[in-house]
Design an enzyme around this catalytic site. Structure first.
Site, PDB file in Angstrom:
ATOM      1  CE  LYS A 176      -1.376   1.533   4.177  1.00 37.74           C
ATOM      2  NZ  LYS A 176      -0.398   1.980   5.180  1.00 37.74           N
ATOM      3  CG  HIS A 206       0.889  -4.926   7.979  1.00 35.42           C
ATOM      4  ND1 HIS A 206       0.685  -3.650   7.541  1.00 35.42           N
ATOM      5  CD2 HIS A 206       1.102  -4.846   9.310  1.00 35.42           C
ATOM      6  CE1 HIS A 206       0.772  -2.828   8.561  1.00 35.42           C
ATOM      7  NE2 HIS A 206       1.022  -3.519   9.661  1.00 35.42           N
ATOM      8  CE1 TYR A 207      -2.040  -2.803  11.163  1.00 35.17           C
ATOM      9  CE2 TYR A 207      -3.874  -3.332  12.618  1.00 35.17           C
ATOM     10  CZ  TYR A 207      -2.667  -2.695  12.379  1.00 35.17           C
ATOM     11  OH  TYR A 207      -2.086  -1.971  13.379  1.00 35.17           O
ATOM     12  CG  ASP A 263      -0.790   5.374   7.093  1.00 37.32           C
ATOM     13  OD1 ASP A 263      -0.222   4.729   6.191  1.00 37.32           O
ATOM     14  OD2 ASP A 263      -0.361   5.425   8.264  1.00 37.32           O
ATOM     15  CG  HIS A 268      -4.038  -1.194   8.166  1.00 36.65           C
ATOM     16  ND1 HIS A 268      -3.606  -1.988   7.141  1.00 36.65           N
ATOM     17  CD2 HIS A 268      -3.006  -0.375   8.456  1.00 36.65           C
ATOM     18  CE1 HIS A 268      -2.355  -1.666   6.829  1.00 36.65           C
ATOM     19  NE2 HIS A 268      -1.970  -0.685   7.613  1.00 36.65           N
ATOM     20  CE  LYS A 364       1.057   6.994  11.605  1.00 40.40           C
ATOM     21  NZ  LYS A 364       1.911   5.833  11.521  1.00 40.40           N
ATOM     22  NE  ARG A 401      -4.489  -6.148  25.342  1.00 42.61           N
ATOM     23  CZ  ARG A 401      -4.704  -6.481  26.615  1.00 42.61           C
ATOM     24  NH1 ARG A 401      -5.556  -5.792  27.342  1.00 42.61           N
ATOM     25  NH2 ARG A 401      -4.082  -7.494  27.173  1.00 42.61           N
TER      26      ARG A 401
HETATM   27  P1  NDP Z   1      11.469   3.822   1.572  1.00 37.42           P
HETATM   28  O1  NDP Z   1      11.169   5.259   1.460  1.00 37.42           O
HETATM   29  O2  NDP Z   1      12.456   3.393   2.605  1.00 37.42           O
HETATM   30  O3  NDP Z   1      11.888   3.353   0.130  1.00 37.42           O
HETATM   31  C1  NDP Z   1      12.387   2.057  -0.183  1.00 37.42           C
HETATM   32  C2  NDP Z   1      13.523   2.185  -1.170  1.00 37.42           C
HETATM   33  O4  NDP Z   1      13.035   2.735  -2.392  1.00 37.42           O
HETATM   34  C3  NDP Z   1      14.608   3.145  -0.708  1.00 37.42           C
HETATM   35  O5  NDP Z   1      15.568   2.487   0.087  1.00 37.42           O
HETATM   36  C4  NDP Z   1      15.185   3.638  -2.006  1.00 37.42           C
HETATM   37  O6  NDP Z   1      16.164   2.710  -2.447  1.00 37.42           O
HETATM   38  C5  NDP Z   1      14.029   3.587  -2.971  1.00 37.42           C
HETATM   39  N1  NDP Z   1      13.445   4.919  -3.139  1.00 37.42           N
HETATM   40  C6  NDP Z   1      12.992   5.747  -2.189  1.00 37.42           C
HETATM   41  N2  NDP Z   1      12.507   6.885  -2.722  1.00 37.42           N
HETATM   42  C7  NDP Z   1      12.677   6.782  -4.041  1.00 37.42           C
HETATM   43  C8  NDP Z   1      12.371   7.619  -5.134  1.00 37.42           C
HETATM   44  N3  NDP Z   1      11.784   8.796  -4.970  1.00 37.42           N
HETATM   45  N4  NDP Z   1      12.663   7.184  -6.381  1.00 37.42           N
HETATM   46  C9  NDP Z   1      13.222   5.980  -6.562  1.00 37.42           C
HETATM   47  N5  NDP Z   1      13.538   5.137  -5.541  1.00 37.42           N
HETATM   48  C10 NDP Z   1      13.265   5.522  -4.315  1.00 37.42           C
HETATM   49  O7  NDP Z   1      10.097   3.064   1.739  1.00 37.42           O
HETATM   50  P2  NDP Z   1       9.652   2.007   2.836  1.00 37.42           P
HETATM   51  O8  NDP Z   1      10.653   0.904   2.884  1.00 37.42           O
HETATM   52  O9  NDP Z   1       9.298   2.707   4.081  1.00 37.42           O
HETATM   53  O10 NDP Z   1       8.278   1.485   2.218  1.00 37.42           O
HETATM   54  C11 NDP Z   1       8.228   0.748   1.015  1.00 37.42           C
HETATM   55  C12 NDP Z   1       6.784   0.612   0.578  1.00 37.42           C
HETATM   56  O11 NDP Z   1       6.057  -0.029   1.579  1.00 37.42           O
HETATM   57  C13 NDP Z   1       6.090   1.943   0.332  1.00 37.42           C
HETATM   58  O12 NDP Z   1       5.168   1.795  -0.692  1.00 37.42           O
HETATM   59  C14 NDP Z   1       5.366   2.196   1.648  1.00 37.42           C
HETATM   60  O13 NDP Z   1       4.249   3.002   1.476  1.00 37.42           O
HETATM   61  C15 NDP Z   1       4.978   0.773   2.036  1.00 37.42           C
HETATM   62  N6  NDP Z   1       4.825   0.578   3.469  1.00 37.42           N
HETATM   63  C16 NDP Z   1       5.840   0.866   4.331  1.00 37.42           C
HETATM   64  C17 NDP Z   1       5.698   0.651   5.684  1.00 37.42           C
HETATM   65  C18 NDP Z   1       6.806   0.922   6.652  1.00 37.42           C
HETATM   66  O14 NDP Z   1       6.608   0.687   7.842  1.00 37.42           O
HETATM   67  N7  NDP Z   1       7.960   1.391   6.220  1.00 37.42           N
HETATM   68  C19 NDP Z   1       4.423   0.105   6.237  1.00 37.42           C
HETATM   69  C20 NDP Z   1       3.445  -0.205   5.227  1.00 37.42           C
HETATM   70  C21 NDP Z   1       3.650   0.039   3.899  1.00 37.42           C
HETATM   71  P3  NDP Z   1      17.397   3.091  -3.396  1.00 37.42           P
HETATM   72  O15 NDP Z   1      17.642   4.560  -3.246  1.00 37.42           O
HETATM   73  O16 NDP Z   1      18.504   2.253  -2.891  1.00 37.42           O
HETATM   74  O17 NDP Z   1      16.926   2.708  -4.733  1.00 37.42           O
HETATM   75  C1  BG6 Z   2       1.252   0.907   8.134  1.00 40.77           C
HETATM   76  C2  BG6 Z   2       1.107   2.391   8.198  1.00 40.77           C
HETATM   77  O1  BG6 Z   2       0.447   0.382   7.125  1.00 40.77           O
HETATM   78  O2  BG6 Z   2       0.865   0.344   9.374  1.00 40.77           O
HETATM   79  C3  BG6 Z   2       1.916   2.967   9.327  1.00 40.77           C
HETATM   80  O3  BG6 Z   2       1.555   2.955   6.974  1.00 40.77           O
HETATM   81  C4  BG6 Z   2       1.583   2.282  10.633  1.00 40.77           C
HETATM   82  O4  BG6 Z   2       1.678   4.353   9.448  1.00 40.77           O
HETATM   83  C5  BG6 Z   2       1.661   0.765  10.464  1.00 40.77           C
HETATM   84  O5  BG6 Z   2       2.528   2.694  11.600  1.00 40.77           O
HETATM   85  C6  BG6 Z   2       1.149   0.069  11.713  1.00 40.77           C
HETATM   86  O6  BG6 Z   2       1.413  -1.300  11.615  1.00 40.77           O
HETATM   87  P1  BG6 Z   2       1.497  -2.203  12.924  1.00 40.77           P
HETATM   88  O7  BG6 Z   2       1.616  -3.579  12.386  1.00 40.77           O
HETATM   89  O8  BG6 Z   2       2.701  -1.757  13.674  1.00 40.77           O
HETATM   90  O9  BG6 Z   2       0.254  -1.972  13.672  1.00 40.77           O
END
Ligand code: NDP
Ligand code: BG6
Length: 511
Positions: A176, A206-207, A263, A268, A364, A401
């Site tokens: 997502k 993931h929920y 979000d 979720h 949050k 819970r």
């Molecule tokens: P990040 O922002 O950490 O991005 C992941 C990787 O993508 C980065 O390490 C980078 O790798 C590359 N990247 C980041 N921004 C850009 C850009 N603008 N253009 C091209 N490459 C880019 O994301 P997350 O790991 O936090 O999340 C990944 C996905 O999962 C997203 O769609 C997020 O919405 C979703 N998500 C994340 C959660 C979390 O807890 N983090 C929870 C639920 C969903 P490099 O520069 O090495 O290519």
């Molecule tokens: C993600 C949201 O999908 O779920 C985050 O993007 C949130 O904002 C997270 O923190 C919560 O997940 P969990 O498993 O820790 O409840």
């Protein structure tokens, strides 16, 4: 049946022996799974995906032949990836036997390829490396898109055209957010389907992989005592509460563009609601369950502005520590009006749920997550006076819970021991930590395993997604067009309880 089965087994054994004697390499006929984490340098990959893969490996849930590839633009060697990943692996399994040995074995199966997300050439190089590791076996490939949504399509295009499996399945897990509203979500689905069939797309929420959310259907459909009560006749309201005890913490860049409704609520909480409210599916088959969820979503009224409250957390001091405001996050614009808190009342216009409010609350920088089912009052007033002044205390509640400290408890009325007749409201409590010694698997473990096994039950189908967006898109647009900002909340829970929408349903736990 047994005779047929035994016959089959013996013929398989003899075929195997025959081939081995004839000098065939049996390994060539075995399949392998190559898991590519696209965006391997990112937060989610480190925090959730690699640890979940390791936990599956530790539990012997992964196929015999598998490799994990990290793919991202950052330059890294295999050794550097392993070093990065090793810092996030934990031995969460209860016995913790041979954990470091297992970690080493797992890390040896992890590799890295650096490339751009829109480069066919770089994905072709990845394909070559995958093939080397697959060793001529039947290859199944799973791509996990752990990257920002604006590059999903580039990556899917390259992965599907330059690195999909030639002889096995290719599946793509998409994280997502699946768009920001109905239109953008439909556009994303359309683009994804240019390169993939719906069966290849695993939209993750993931929920749905959380233990207590999985248990919701078991609780309801396998316990005779609950099913007859599961309707407007006995249930006064259902509350779906998500609250985290931390703020955006560095993810503000992403969050500010989406806000708490997109979000958490649209995905979720709505998924939990659909599972909670659906009719009994024909079977546990993925399509049967998803059909029932879609029916619920399509029976719901789009949310109205007057049924929503939004807010944003401010700075506050607790225990002498100052916690920052949402707009103190460096990745958030100082004048942001993005809601970090929302409460909404949703209604399902079907025979079972007519008139029952499903109250969602998400925020949050607050505290924890649960599903609360408040039953109606017992008719008549036989015992009401024995509760003293607080008549509402006699209402039964079922509380699930979800996390942390997972539990399911039912609030019941009972007599306080003694000569008088005073009633108490106490809990029949299933406290997971006390009942089960094994740690609860992380949601990502279950979902990754399901994707590998082709089980789609816990993934979102495109029509589910459309129905979910239809409910939220009008109110989101209205909020944004009017730049409506109804209230700014404090971190203090007492302030939260002051939100008028929930006042009459404040529970005996003081929530
Ligand atoms: P990040 O922002 O950490 O991005 C992941 C990787 O993508 C980065 O390490 C980078 O790798 C590359 N990247 C980041 N921004 C850009 C850009 N603008 N253009 C091209 N490459 C880019 O994301 P997350 O790991 O936090 O999340 C990944 C996905 O999962 C997203 O769609 C997020 O919405 C979703 N998500 C994340 C959660 C979390 O807890 N983090 C929870 C639920 C969903 P490099 O520069 O090495 O290519
Ligand atoms: C993600 C949201 O999908 O779920 C985050 O993007 C949130 O904002 C997270 O923190 C919560 O997940 P969990 O498993 O820790 O409840």
């Amino acid at each position: 049946f047994k005779k047929v089965k035994d016959g089959l087994l013996s013929s398989i054994t003899s075929a195997k022996e025959l081939k081995e004697t004839a000098g065939f390499d049996m390994n060539k006929n075995e399949s392998t799974v190559s898991i590519t984490v696209v965006g391997a340098s990112g937060d989610l990959a480190k925090k959730k995906i690699f640890p979940a893969l390791f936990a599956l490996y530790y539990e012997d849930c992964l196929p015999k032949h598998f490799t994990v590839f990290g793919y991202a633009r950052s330059k890294m060697t295999d050794a550097e990836l392993r070093n990065m990943v090793s810092k996030t692996l934990t031995c969460r399994i209860d016995k913790r036997e041979n954990c470091s040995e297992k970690m080493d074995q797992f890390l040896k199966r992890c590799f890295y390829h650096s490339g751009q997300y829109d480069s066919q050439e770089n994905f072709t190089e990845l394909d070559k490396k995958l093939k080397e590791h697959e060793g001529g076996r039947l290859s199944n490939r799973l791509f996990y898109l752990s990257i920002p949504p604006n590059i999903f399509i580039d990556a899917v295009k390259c992965a599907s055209t330059s690195a999909s499996s030639a002889n096995g399945w290719t599946r793509v897990i998409v994280e997502k957010p699946f768009g920001r509203d109905s239109e953008s979500s439909a556009a994303l689905t359309k683009s994804l389907k240019q390169y993939l069939d719906e069966e290849q797309i695993f939209r993750i929420d993931h929920y749905l992989g959380k233990e207590l959310v999985e248990n919701l259907s078991v609780l309801r459909f396998s316990n005779l005592i609950f099913e007859p009560l599961w309707s407007r006749q006995y249930i006064r309201n259902v509350q779906l509460i998500f609250s985290e005890d931390f703020g955006t913490e560095g993810r503000g860049g992403y969050f500010d563009h989406y806000g708490i409704i997109r979000d958490i609520m649209q995905n979720h909480l709505l998924q939990i609601l659909a599972l909670f409210a659906m009719e009994t599916p024909v079977s546990l088959d993925a399509e049967d369950i998803r059909n029932e969820k879609v029916k619920v979503l399509r029976s719901m009224r789009p949310i109205r502005l007057e049924d929503v409250v939004i807010g944003q957390y401010k700075s506050h001091i607790k225990g002498g520590i100052t916690y920052p405001a949402y707009t103190d996050d460096k990745t958030v614009p100082k004048d942001s009006l993005t809601p970090t808190f929302a409460a909404a009342a949703l209604f399902i216009d079907n025979a079972r749920w007519d008139g029952v409010p499903f109250l969602m609350k998400a925020g949050k920088a607050l505290h924890n997550k649960r599903i609360r089912v408040q039953f109606r009052h017992v008719p008549g007033n036989l015992y009401n006076r024995n509760f003293g002044t607080d008549l509402d205390r006699g209402t039964n509640e079922l509380v699930i819970r979800v996390q942390p400290d997972e539990a399911i408890y039912l609030k019941i009325n009972n007599k306080v021991p003694g000569l008088g007749m005073r009633l108490d409201h106490s809990n029949l409590n299933l406290h997971y930590a006390a009942r089960y010694s094994k740690e609860i698997p992380d949601a990502y473990e279950r979902l990754l395993l399901d994707a590998i096994e082709g089980e789609r039950r816990l993934f979102i189908r495109s029509d589910e997604l459309d129905a979910a967006w239809s409910l939220f898109t009008p109110v989101l647009k209205e909020l944004e067009e009017k730049r409506l900002f109804l209230s700014t909340i404090h971190m203090v829970v007492g302030d939260l309880l002051g939100l008028t929408i929930f006042q009459q349903d404040t529970t005996s736990d003081g929530e």
